[in-house]
Design an enzyme around this catalytic site. Sequence first.
Site, PDB file in Angstrom:
ATOM      1  CG  HIS A   1      -0.173   0.164   2.563  1.00  0.00           C
ATOM      2  ND1 HIS A   1       0.726   1.078   3.171  1.00  0.00           N
ATOM      3  CD2 HIS A   1       0.048  -1.164   3.368  1.00  0.00           C
ATOM      4  CE1 HIS A   1       0.991   0.698   4.310  1.00  0.00           C
ATOM      5  NE2 HIS A   1       0.864  -0.762   4.405  1.00  0.00           N
TER       6      HIS A   1
ATOM      7  CG  HIS B   1      -0.472  -5.095   5.150  1.00  0.00           C
ATOM      8  ND1 HIS B   1      -1.038  -4.285   5.496  1.00  0.00           N
ATOM      9  CD2 HIS B   1      -1.584  -6.023   4.990  1.00  0.00           C
ATOM     10  CE1 HIS B   1      -2.378  -4.162   5.638  1.00  0.00           C
ATOM     11  NE2 HIS B   1      -2.702  -5.151   5.325  1.00  0.00           N
TER      12      HIS B   1
END
Length: 489
Positions: free
Chosen positions: A116, A382
């Site tokens: 992200h 992540h």
Amino acid sequence: MVKNSEHLLVLPLSNSSGKPAAVYDDSGLTYYRLPPSSFPIRKAISILLALFITVLLSGHYFDLVPRLASEINSRIFFSESQQFWGPYTPYYPVEEYQQPPNGCSITQASTLLQRHGARYPTSSASKRIQKSLQKLLNASKYVDPKLEFLRSYQWHLGVADLVPLGSTQSFHSGAETYHRYSHLVDDHMLPFVRASGGDRVVMSAVNWTAGFADASRQLYHPSVSVIISETETSNNTLKNSMCPNSRASKTEANTWRDIFSASIVDRLNTAAVGAEILSQDIPELMSLCAFETVSEEKESQFCDLFSLQEFQAYEHYQDLQKYYMTGYGNPLGRVQGVGYVNELLARLQGRPVEDHTQTNSTLDSSPITFPLDRTVYADFSHDDEMVAIYSALGLFPQTHPPSPTEVSPQSTWVVSRLVPFSGRMITEKMQCFEAGIPRDFIRILINDEIQPLAFCGAGDGLCGLEAFVDSQIYARCNGDGDFEKCFLE
């Protein structure tokens, strides 16, 4: 004509009666297929699109004519120290992208695996940072002019959400993917996009699709096709949440922290009388430099409190953290990336997924939720999970663990180069001709740096497809017994 891909969201849900409305069921986990109109993220996307239009009109981030993301990323420069902020470093290409070798052509951008974009600190990190910051704010006197700004300082950072820069990073990545691989896309072959279920991950995926569409001049509109829940009971190959016995050692990172921070502690306690700063406060205050900078898109005044050499030491602290979190230093670290590696192998070979670890067998056996015939895939995840995946693949191998007492300039385990904000791994499948005979090869790039892949080739960055698959014996054996250790009592 605008081309749209099917919009499918997959999440664990219950109906109004509280009973599961089963569409998919795997190991007791129920999934629900939702039309876009019934999913609450629609509101969030509407807000995002409104912001996106405002930004477009302002011309602050994008021109109306698409530009290569690498050109823009090269200008995202706020601070001399920013390439030493560990996982909080803004994305930058480690090397300039290299076209395939002569005689080779890319047939599949098998997977873009991307972290992200830049965000605010998480809730737990925010509490630690504010606790350390409060010590400076409580000082009775400042004798260093660099601390004068603290007299009127007020905390203003959000929690865990993307910052505008983070949205921009994913948008640029989507545009770059289109420019680089547009020859793989047509009316019937749009990118297949998945995201782990965290808000910042989903929104990064949405921003990526917007960038892809913009670069195609609105001809192609891929959508986020699968969102995988991040609940503790979810089988999720994009989040490291399925190994309860995993224990990250902090001893090595804390040993180094106490070494490199000693002089900083003395300096700050002299400059901020009565602050009573301790060693454990230093990484928190240094991370505040990064978080404020990516939030405000200008260098934070906290950055001036530390030297470039001290940020290089901070980078090593973060390197040690990740190495022992889900990297090679944790006996149950790299097994947490096995499920994703097996999904990657399935895509490269066009064969069903074979895995008994983190994958959701119902999702991965369906051509709707896990197609095997696409030319471009994009997954959003992540940093800790990506480190596990790199380790499971055998990337960035270390002959010795990173030293807890000194920094090695030759180290290849540098977190800011592995998983910066919006960091990415691209696996390219290409066809090359040898003596007139076509063969399939694999190339992996981490933030545009070609990986040598010495474990399956000559170390020049190319591996034959069969050799690459054979090299992934750890994943193909489901972690060679490590996955079971995740649950032993």
